[in-house]
Design an enzyme around this catalytic site. Structure first.
Site, PDB file in Angstrom:
ATOM      1  CG  ASN A  27      51.275  31.213  -4.671  1.00  0.00           C
ATOM      2  OD1 ASN A  27      51.683  32.106  -3.941  1.00  0.00           O
ATOM      3  ND2 ASN A  27      50.243  31.365  -5.485  1.00  0.00           N
TER       4      ASN A  27
ATOM      5  CG  ASP B 289      48.895  37.129  -0.789  1.00  0.00           C
ATOM      6  OD1 ASP B 289      48.500  36.686  -1.883  1.00  0.00           O
ATOM      7  OD2 ASP B 289      48.338  36.876   0.302  1.00  0.00           O
TER       8      ASP B 289
ATOM      9  CD  GLU C 284      48.282  33.668 -11.634  1.00  0.00           C
ATOM     10  OE1 GLU C 284      48.448  32.616 -12.271  1.00  0.00           O
ATOM     11  OE2 GLU C 284      47.517  33.747 -10.643  1.00  0.00           O
TER      12      GLU C 284
END
Length: 236
Positions: A123, A132, A158
């Site tokens: 991220n 995503d 996650e």
């Protein structure tokens, strides 16, 4: 309540007059003809009104059927949204917990918990939209290596679970190993420049056991996998 006499008042009057005319034997042919024509006109009007009522009823029935179909479709959509993760389309947290609990009532089950390794780094480096896409790509990879009986759920972030009804621990470890090997064999299509790996914990629950015990054992195995360097499968 509908007053039938009032509804058909005019027709009733015409019918009564026609009956009175028919009961008389001294009237002229013209009188009988006029009475018959009046009766015929009202009969035709009654047929037209009846046809319009039937047509309106048919339209109303068709509209009602259409609305019912829309309501059923809406109910199905709401049920789906209430039980599925909007990003990955797998079972959401509440739904997968319920499925695990229900499965254990009727028989044994194995559970795999999978957590993406160093997901925060993905991220941070590539942004949350890429994060995503990585999650969706990883779910597709999991689905490709799970049996049809498996139920995949997203517990949060996650972290994912794979419910395997009536599986022994050894068989569930094989499934977890196949997922682990696949992630190490090739990168996800959405992030071809690097491997996305995961740590996996596996546990087994006897019939009549509960979700908490099964999950906590798999979670403890997952912790062992992370503690020993991540990107590996542990079981309890």
């Amino acid at each position: 309540m509908i007053d039938l006499h009032e509804l058909f008042r005019e027709e009733s009057e015409v019918l009564t007059r026609s009956q009175d005319v028919a009961a008389q034997t001294t009237l002229s042919a013209e009188d009988y003809r006029d009475a018959l024509l009046m009766l015929n006109r009202h009969y035709q009007r009654l047929m037209r009104e009846t046809w319009r009522m039937i047509s309106r009823s048919d339209r109303a029935e068709r509209e009602l059927n259409r609305v019912n179909e829309q309501l059923q479709q809406l109910a199905q959509e709401l049920e789906y949204k209430a039980s599925h993760d909007p990003l990955t389309a797998v079972w959401n947290r509440g739904a997968i917990i319920q499925r695990i609990s229900n499965t254990l009532i009727h028989g044994p089950a194995a559970l795999i918990i999978l957590d993406i390794d160093h997901f925060k780094k993905i991220n941070d480096e590539y942004g949350h939209p890429m994060g995503d896409r990585v999650i969706c790509g990883l779910v597709s990879r999991i689905q490709a290596h799970c049996p049809d009986a498996a139920s995949i759920g997203r517990i949060g972030g996650e972290e994912f679970t794979v419910l395997l009804p009536h599986y022994r621990l050894s068989d569930a470890v094989i499934v977890a190993g196949a997922i682990h090997a696949s992630l190490n064999a090739s990168p996800l299509a959405v992030l071809p420049g690097q491997l996305v790996t995961a740590s996996l914990g596996v546990s087994y629950g006897k019939p009549g056991s509960d979700f908490e015990t099964l999950y906590n054992n798999a979670d403890a195995a997952l912790y062992d996998a992370k503690h020993h360097g991540r990107n590996r499968v542990f079981f309890r």
